[in-house]
Design a protein around this motif. Structure first.
Motif, PDB file in Angstrom:
ATOM      1  N   HIS A  86       7.423  10.906   8.569  1.00  0.00           N
ATOM      2  CA  HIS A  86       7.435  10.088   7.357  1.00  0.00           C
ATOM      3  C   HIS A  86       8.090   8.730   7.612  1.00  0.00           C
ATOM      4  N   GLU A  87       9.131   8.712   8.424  1.00  0.00           N
ATOM      5  CA  GLU A  87       9.779   7.434   8.755  1.00  0.00           C
ATOM      6  C   GLU A  87       8.824   6.532   9.530  1.00  0.00           C
ATOM      7  N   GLN A  88       8.105   7.103  10.483  1.00  0.00           N
ATOM      8  CA  GLN A  88       7.168   6.324  11.294  1.00  0.00           C
ATOM      9  C   GLN A  88       5.986   5.812  10.465  1.00  0.00           C
ATOM     10  N   LEU A  89       5.425   6.685   9.658  1.00  0.00           N
ATOM     11  CA  LEU A  89       4.240   6.306   8.874  1.00  0.00           C
ATOM     12  C   LEU A  89       4.576   5.274   7.803  1.00  0.00           C
ATOM     13  N   HIS A  90       5.780   5.317   7.273  1.00  0.00           N
ATOM     14  CA  HIS A  90       6.185   4.353   6.249  1.00  0.00           C
ATOM     15  C   HIS A  90       6.435   2.954   6.818  1.00  0.00           C
TER      16      HIS A  90
ATOM     17  N   LEU B 268       4.204   1.296   8.186  1.00  0.00           N
ATOM     18  CA  LEU B 268       2.936   0.580   7.966  1.00  0.00           C
ATOM     19  C   LEU B 268       2.667   0.500   6.468  1.00  0.00           C
ATOM     20  N   ASP B 269       2.896  -0.667   5.897  1.00  0.00           N
ATOM     21  CA  ASP B 269       2.706  -0.837   4.451  1.00  0.00           C
ATOM     22  C   ASP B 269       1.273  -0.567   4.024  1.00  0.00           C
ATOM     23  N   TRP B 270       0.319  -0.857   4.902  1.00  0.00           N
ATOM     24  CA  TRP B 270      -1.091  -0.705   4.519  1.00  0.00           C
ATOM     25  C   TRP B 270      -1.537   0.753   4.426  1.00  0.00           C
ATOM     26  N   LEU B 271      -0.679   1.688   4.844  1.00  0.00           N
ATOM     27  CA  LEU B 271      -1.009   3.107   4.712  1.00  0.00           C
ATOM     28  C   LEU B 271      -0.584   3.696   3.373  1.00  0.00           C
ATOM     29  N   LYS B 272       0.419   3.115   2.749  1.00  0.00           N
ATOM     30  CA  LYS B 272       1.046   3.733   1.585  1.00  0.00           C
ATOM     31  C   LYS B 272       0.120   3.771   0.378  1.00  0.00           C
TER      32      LYS B 272
ATOM     33  N   LEU C  84       0.616  12.257   6.914  1.00  0.00           N
ATOM     34  CA  LEU C  84      -0.179  11.061   6.616  1.00  0.00           C
ATOM     35  C   LEU C  84      -0.915  11.228   5.300  1.00  0.00           C
ATOM     36  N   TYR C  85      -1.440  12.421   5.040  1.00  0.00           N
ATOM     37  CA  TYR C  85      -2.111  12.703   3.760  1.00  0.00           C
ATOM     38  C   TYR C  85      -1.155  12.405   2.605  1.00  0.00           C
ATOM     39  N   GLU C  86       0.102  12.826   2.729  1.00  0.00           N
ATOM     40  CA  GLU C  86       1.093  12.620   1.662  1.00  0.00           C
ATOM     41  C   GLU C  86       1.458  11.153   1.507  1.00  0.00           C
ATOM     42  N   VAL C  87       1.665  10.459   2.623  1.00  0.00           N
ATOM     43  CA  VAL C  87       2.019   9.032   2.566  1.00  0.00           C
ATOM     44  C   VAL C  87       0.897   8.226   1.929  1.00  0.00           C
ATOM     45  N   MET C  88      -0.345   8.569   2.271  1.00  0.00           N
ATOM     46  CA  MET C  88      -1.510   7.868   1.719  1.00  0.00           C
ATOM     47  C   MET C  88      -1.800   8.269   0.276  1.00  0.00           C
ATOM     48  N   ASP C  89      -1.374   9.477  -0.114  1.00  0.00           N
ATOM     49  CA  ASP C  89      -1.884  10.109  -1.334  1.00  0.00           C
ATOM     50  C   ASP C  89      -3.401  10.139  -1.232  1.00  0.00           C
ATOM     51  N   ALA C  90      -3.870  10.706  -0.121  1.00  0.00           N
ATOM     52  CA  ALA C  90      -5.286  10.636   0.250  1.00  0.00           C
ATOM     53  C   ALA C  90      -6.191  11.310  -0.770  1.00  0.00           C
ATOM     54  N   GLU C  91      -7.415  10.837  -0.819  1.00  0.00           N
ATOM     55  CA  GLU C  91      -8.431  11.411  -1.704  1.00  0.00           C
ATOM     56  C   GLU C  91      -8.838  12.799  -1.218  1.00  0.00           C
ATOM     57  N   ASN C  92      -9.005  12.934   0.098  1.00  0.00           N
ATOM     58  CA  ASN C  92      -9.313  14.207   0.740  1.00  0.00           C
ATOM     59  C   ASN C  92      -9.218  14.011   2.252  1.00  0.00           C
ATOM     60  N   PHE C  93      -9.374  15.096   2.986  1.00  0.00           N
ATOM     61  CA  PHE C  93      -9.408  15.029   4.448  1.00  0.00           C
ATOM     62  C   PHE C  93     -10.824  15.378   4.889  1.00  0.00           C
ATOM     63  N   ILE C  94     -11.396  14.560   5.757  1.00  0.00           N
ATOM     64  CA  ILE C  94     -12.753  14.780   6.253  1.00  0.00           C
ATOM     65  C   ILE C  94     -12.709  14.769   7.773  1.00  0.00           C
ATOM     66  N   LEU C  95     -13.317  15.770   8.376  1.00  0.00           N
ATOM     67  CA  LEU C  95     -13.363  15.821   9.833  1.00  0.00           C
ATOM     68  C   LEU C  95     -14.561  15.042  10.358  1.00  0.00           C
TER      69      LEU C  95
END
Length: 512
Positions: free
Chosen positions: A187-191, A193-197, A277-288
């Protein structure tokens, strides 16, 4: 037919892989060979960031093995690329020279930016996703990108991967402590990058860790469809897998269905990355995405002579690929498309069948591949059509859309439709099932208007009464086979529309 073959060797931190592709008439690539070696070169990178002699020896031995496989192919293009471990090695120039001397190949060491770019390029050229975040977890690095309107806007390479992150578990006294420290670190690393949040767009996973996570999820759910590409999950699915994996020791992990034995010690940290990353993004879904770095390299190569390295329409290319592969009659397809469009829009304008614009999209797609199973066996063509379309990757279609396509394009009658949809009936509401049956009946009906593939029917007009539809069909040439098949089939459309259909076949003026 002379085929063009393309080969690529991907020297990763965890695995090395040789993939050979052939190119079909539509221009898209198909895997012919996929050879993997778990070299784990990252383990030979010492504290001074020098790849030790044992690692160099393993690299050379594996490359020689790959070279032996390639001897039977005449290649149009060959690439040998390397990522994080070789990139970070202080002796990378010496490694390149050694490979050239002993194997005869030039290694292209990808920069962090190039590695991220090729992952992005593979996703936008193999899915219909126009905005999203991609993630590719390697052994020694993790690449993330953000694209919008299919254009790459941001990219970053984190200096950690599945092999380096497993150190959290080796250095902690308990698995619970390791999980806590790892999640905090991520979470520290992903945060940073402002463009991910809070991006709230699809998160697209690339690479072996993502594939294994999806395979585990499918096995847990006893997922009825084949294929991984464009498989969807949500945060609760990923959280469940994290919890599931954390309950096993190393030996038990190696026996889990869907998990490669060589990833048993890295799958838990990798899955934690996806969840974080899903949590940091509040992603719509995960797609493989089954397509990744290696595919991206060839997408760039194949588009070198064009203005853009993006395919204009991924799904259209995939449908065209099916038409070529199953030798479908393109003249008939376009003729039926015209007849189907006229009938559909007439019903749509009258509000019959509760049809929508999105229904026309499904009908168009299904019209291109209707009854393709006859290529295998005409007697059981409906069964073959459904199985082939439901269980093969179609770039640009999510799994549920692929299933809809299969149900409509394979329609024979209501009984067979019910048999096909039964394992998936809980995927659809009752009204959705009814709509798919209507679309299938409509398409089957219009294909009967060209039963002999001679384009006998030139046009038709419709008159709508309260409880029935009068259809005057204008023909040239002998239309008896079309008349027989249409009269035989119309009962299915009548039942789906809850209206009687009166049909009159009329010779065109030139035939009178």
């Amino acid at each position: 037919m002379i085929r063009s073959y393309y080969a690529i060797i991907d020297i990763g931190s965890n695995t090395m892989r040789l993939v050979i592709y052939s190119q079909d008439k539509s221009g898209r690539l198909h895997e012919v060979e996929n050879v993997k070696s778990v070299a784990r070169l990252r383990n030979y990178l010492n504290e001074e960031n020098t790849l030790e002699n044992a690692g160099v020896s393993k690299l050379l031995t594996t490359l020689q093995s790959f070279k032996n496989v390639l001897e039977i192919y005449e290649l149009s293009k060959f690439s040998c690329i390397a990522t994080a471990t070789i990139r970070q090695a202080k002796n990378k120039e010496a490694i390149q020279k050694k490979v050239q001397q002993e194997i005869g190949w030039d290694i292209q060491i990808l920069s962090e930016k190039e590695e991220a770019f090729y992952g992005y390029l593979s996703v936008v050229n193999s899915t219909s996703i126009t905005e999203g975040v991609t993630i590719d977890i390697g052994g020694g690095s993790t690449e993330v990108t953000y694209f919008k309107d299919r254009v790459l806007l941001e990219s970053h390479s984190f200096p950690f991967g599945a092999l380096t992150l497993k150190e959290f578990f080796e250095s902690s006294k308990t698995k619970e402590k390791a999980m806590f420290n790892l999640r905090l670190f991520l979470h520290e690393q992903l945060h940073t990058l402002d463009w991910l949040k809070d991006k709230q767009v699809p998160l697209i996973g690339i690479g072996g860790s993502a594939r294994n996570m999806a395979q585990i999820d499918q096995n847990i759910k006893e997922y009825p469809l084949a294929g991984l590409h464009q498989y969807q999950m949500n945060d609760s699915d990923i959280a469940h897998i994290v919890s599931f994996l954390s309950s096993f020791d190393q030996l038990q992990l190696e026996k889990i269905e869907g998990l490669s034995k060589d990833r048993a010690d890295t799958i838990l940290p990798a899955t934690c990355v996806f969840l974080s990353l899903y949590e940091v993004m509040d992603a719509e879904n995960f797609i493989l995405s089954r397509k990744g770095l290696r595919d991206g390299v060839f997408y760039e190569y194949l588009s070198a002579s064009t203005e853009t390295n993006l395919y204009p329409d991924v799904l259209e290319d995939s449908i065209l690929e099916l038409i070529y592969e199953y030798n479908l009659n393109i003249t008939q397809i376009y003729h039926i498309q015209s007849l189907t469009g006229k009938l559909f829009h007439a019903l749509y304008e009258k509000g019959i069948g509760s049809l929508t614009k999105s229904d026309w999209t499904i009908l168009q797609q299904a019209g291109h591949v209707f009854n393709l199973g006859q290529y295998i066996d005409s007697e059981s063509s409906s069964q073959h059509t459904f199985y082939l379309l439901a269980n093969r990757t179609i770039d640009g279609l999510m799994h549920i859309d692929r299933l809809k396509l299969a149900l409509v394009a394979s329609f024979k009658n209501s009984t067979v439709f019910k048999q096909f949809i039964d394992p998936y009936k809980y995927w659809f509401l009752r009204q959705e099932r009814k709509k798919l049956r209507l679309l299938g009946a409509l398409l089957k009906f219009t294909y009967c208007l060209d039963a002999t593939k001679r384009q006998v029917v030139s046009d038709f007009d419709l008159t709508f009464k309260k409880d029935r539809i009068i259809m005057r069909i204008y023909c040239h040439k002998d239309y008896n086979p079309e008349q027989y098949q249409t009269e035989k089939q119309k009962k299915h459309l009548e039942k789906a529309l809850d209206k009687q259909i009166d049909i009159e076949f009329i010779p065109a003026l030139t035939d009178r």
